[in-house]
Scaffold this motif. Sequence first.
Motif, PDB file in Angstrom:
ATOM      1  N   GLY A  12     -57.566 -22.640 -14.225  1.00  0.00           N
ATOM      2  CA  GLY A  12     -56.995 -22.574 -15.389  1.00  0.00           C
ATOM      3  C   GLY A  12     -56.080 -21.169 -15.548  1.00  0.00           C
ATOM      4  O   GLY A  12     -56.486 -20.367 -16.387  1.00  0.00           O
ATOM      5  N   PRO A  27     -59.652 -31.082 -18.892  1.00  0.00           N
ATOM      6  CA  PRO A  27     -60.066 -29.810 -18.519  1.00  0.00           C
ATOM      7  C   PRO A  27     -61.134 -29.239 -19.369  1.00  0.00           C
ATOM      8  O   PRO A  27     -61.473 -29.930 -20.374  1.00  0.00           O
ATOM      9  CB  PRO A  27     -58.724 -29.146 -19.015  1.00  0.00           C
ATOM     10  CG  PRO A  27     -57.674 -30.067 -19.335  1.00  0.00           C
ATOM     11  CD  PRO A  27     -58.433 -31.419 -19.413  1.00  0.00           C
ATOM     12  N   ARG A  83     -53.626 -25.944 -16.948  1.00  0.00           N
ATOM     13  CA  ARG A  83     -54.884 -26.679 -16.910  1.00  0.00           C
ATOM     14  C   ARG A  83     -54.785 -27.657 -15.828  1.00  0.00           C
ATOM     15  O   ARG A  83     -55.687 -28.437 -15.770  1.00  0.00           O
ATOM     16  CB  ARG A  83     -55.201 -27.414 -18.175  1.00  0.00           C
ATOM     17  CG  ARG A  83     -55.668 -26.084 -19.129  1.00  0.00           C
ATOM     18  CD  ARG A  83     -55.957 -26.756 -20.655  1.00  0.00           C
ATOM     19  NE  ARG A  83     -55.064 -27.153 -21.404  1.00  0.00           N
ATOM     20  CZ  ARG A  83     -54.085 -26.352 -22.131  1.00  0.00           C
ATOM     21  NH1 ARG A  83     -54.523 -25.102 -22.157  1.00  0.00           N
ATOM     22  NH2 ARG A  83     -53.043 -26.743 -22.647  1.00  0.00           N
ATOM     23  N   ALA A 134     -58.594 -31.019 -23.810  1.00  0.00           N
ATOM     24  CA  ALA A 134     -59.514 -30.289 -23.195  1.00  0.00           C
ATOM     25  C   ALA A 134     -60.712 -30.309 -24.185  1.00  0.00           C
ATOM     26  O   ALA A 134     -60.904 -30.619 -25.263  1.00  0.00           O
ATOM     27  CB  ALA A 134     -59.062 -28.739 -23.020  1.00  0.00           C
TER      28      ALA A 134
END
Length: 966
Positions: A381, A645, A376, A713
């Motif tokens: 990604g 992320p 990430r 994330a």
Amino acid sequence: MARADVDGLNSGYAGLLLEQYLENPSAVPAEWRELFENPSPQLLATQPGLARLLGRAQNGGNGHAVAPPAPEHPVAVAPPPPAPAPPPLQAAVPAPVAPPPAPPAEPDPELLGAVAAAMALVKAFRMHGHLAARLDPLGSAPHGDPALEPERLVPKLTPELQARIPAALLRLYVDGETLADALPRLRETYTGTIAYEIEHISDHEERLWLRQAIESGRYRTPLSNEERIDLLARLSRVEGMEQYLRRSFLGQKQFSVEGLDVMIPMLDEAIGLAAAGGAHEVVIGMAHRGRLNVLAHVVGKPYETVLREFEGERTIEAVVSSEEGGTGDVKYHLGAQGTRSTPAGDVAITLVSNPSHLEAVDPVVEGRARAEQTDRSTREGDADHSVALPVLIHGDASFAGQGVVAETLNFQALPGYSTGGTLHLIGNNQVGFTTDPESGRSTRYSSDLAKGFDVPIVHVNADDPEAALAAIRLALAYRRKFGHDVVVDLVGYRRHGHNEQDEPAYTQPLLSAAIGGHPTVREQFAARLVEDGVLTQERADELVAEVQVELRRAHEALKRSFGPAPAPAETGVPSATASDVVTAVDAGRLRALTDELLHVPDGFTPHPKLVKQLERRRQALDEGGIDWGQAESLAFASLLVDGIPIRLTGQDTERGTFSHRHAVLHDAHTGATYAPIQHLGEAAASCEIYNSPLSEYACVGFEYGYSAAAPEALVLWEAQFGDFVNGAQIVIDQFISSGLAKWRETSRLTLLLPHGYEGNGPEHSSARLERFLQLAAQENIRIANCTTSAQYFHLLRKQALEATARPLVVMTPKGLLRLRQASSSLEDLAAGEFHPLLDDAEADHDRVERLVLCQGKVYYDIVGHEQRAAAGRVAVARLEQLYPFPSTQARELVAGYRNLRELVWVQEEPQNMGAWRAIRHRLEEAKPEGVSLLYVGRPWRASPSEGYPTAHLREQDRIVRAALAG
């Protein structure tokens, strides 16, 4: 193969190969290619059949010359040697007369037919050998297939004929010069205690690789004596633990693995091979059968921990004396994490928590594995599939019966979901709870579903532990080579009932009787090693006794640790820390991010209409009118710059169901794609954006697993329409809402569910808000319904930055996406924050006697109605956060209206749906004594809304008029 094998034996076969060669030289074996390209004159003189074939090929079969296949690389050709000087003149001598050519050898029709029959036999073993395999440990006779019997073919393949057929002609990989030599090995390969289904695979390279790997025995190398003793010791531990638990805790459920004991060594083998291939983590999902053995022997949980759960059913002291306190779920649902040491290094083992809903954990495992594989820190990604291995252990009845299995299998080749191949291990008990296979599936094998996804299937007898390990070696080699899923069907039995309290003989008397008299796999394997002289019977018995001693000592130590029960601990969940979260973003940064979000590379041409729409976003920074799509993109972009992320997936999410997002642009001329948000100059984290398959159950489960494994994330899943999320209700009930209470597991998973009554009928109006509110307790989730784009902007940033991670459910709009009144200004984003409640900014607080409180789109229906101007004694406020309910703010809001007589809750949904029934008591608490609490909305209904737009408009108008009638 020898060149002399060509002629007289099967010129028809050689002709077929020659046709394939002329079409594609690489399609034929190397020795045949050499023969066709460089035939020696001596060979042609002795093999006139081959000479005729090559002659016809050169003339195209019709007198016209054809060019030979061009070589792959240019070949230097030497100049011809100079012609020799003519000899001196001599007297004429008659030239010798050449002998007439030998007549061509007549082909042997019987042998030609025999070769064709042999090829059919080989194909039959590869395709149908599993039908004759000895897969049932209980000894039931295999079905067989007539095509596998040489003497039933035409012509009959007698031993004499088999001896005349070179095995090389048949493209076999087993040893043997002739079919007679090779056939016993071929039969043992495909019809022994391990069998294969691979011929359904559509990829030619994969089929060839599997055939060669299977027939060569590359992954069936025998174990050394030391390895066989280690395997016996492992089986002794597996069996010993189950027997100790059953004796010590008579009647308690343990869902024993007995009958599938070899599953534990198979997992050991898989972990070791994964580590050798570079894996740092193995993520395992399974139901209850065998779970306790996996916890102890695969994850590495101490015996004391497992025994404590059993003692906890007898006395509360057994669990409260533990530092972790009481568990929120039964022992055979609990997850765990551990570390295994392998020759290639340490590997983290995660056994994912799961409910009793069989197979529900499958997509969760895939999501966790994908999160572990994803870097990430890269812009998009990037995923390295070698980093983590997902392993799913299925039941035979559930693999065929549960639809989420198919949904999960569908992930294997999808860019946003692939994990580089999952090891599927079916623990085949040959029975469901009490349901026989013929009542539970329409296919021969429980694994047949996997054929539709081009997945190879290996069946193996659970009483042959060495074959079981070989199946794992082949499976992991295939995954490493091709990055695809593979299924190993471990055919065993269930030594006891569905659980230890069950009597299986009530419904399967014959099966139960057979199992009762059947020796365990440990007993059989020990007898085999004793017979082979590998160890003595005394040593085999010692291995069993050692396990019992170790378990007894652990149990006694556990009992000594029990103490008095302490006072019950506070079980509340830490409250949110919203006051510590700054969600505003500097206006200059938002302008710079907007420029980047609107930039496309040179030569990329978005759709002309879309270019105009997107350019308006630049103007909106100065003129106002920042809509939902723009506010969302700025929220995401600002988080990426902050190092958070983002993963956004869902149904048509790249564009957005209502064409409002356009996160991924498409070149109008080439079809190429470009996502500006993945190319931000200062982005410090990844942004993953994928359209999902048209699935809810598996997709939401996947994102839950991903978000649980990546708590840093912001992971979002968007439904095409909000009501579609009911396809994922099991994940919502069993994981998202209750995972914290059951397993102390939570996440930031955010569900974006389009919701609002706009005349689109019962299926496209409600995201079933009431169901989420019913599940809300102990601050387990957050639920919101924003009415401005700025509120949505701040909510997304708050969800990502909040110290306390919780799932978030957002009732997202449809008609409000472009509604001018619902848009915001740059100042709203740069200086604002999320407000759980929004008061009526235009209300005269001293004059108001009726306070209307609502949420979502109906607010704009009310304030935009023709009667709103005349309703001066009515204020309209908005509840933006429905859970946790903002009790303090609600009391302060109501208290601000000193002459209030009525507090009215207004909603579009029927009275038995929506928020009313969940928040009524909160509203009662918020209002002063003497103020009436009223409901305005649709009456109780079985269906969320009307089916006709005209009926919707009339009902909506009635609701608004009633709200303003104070």
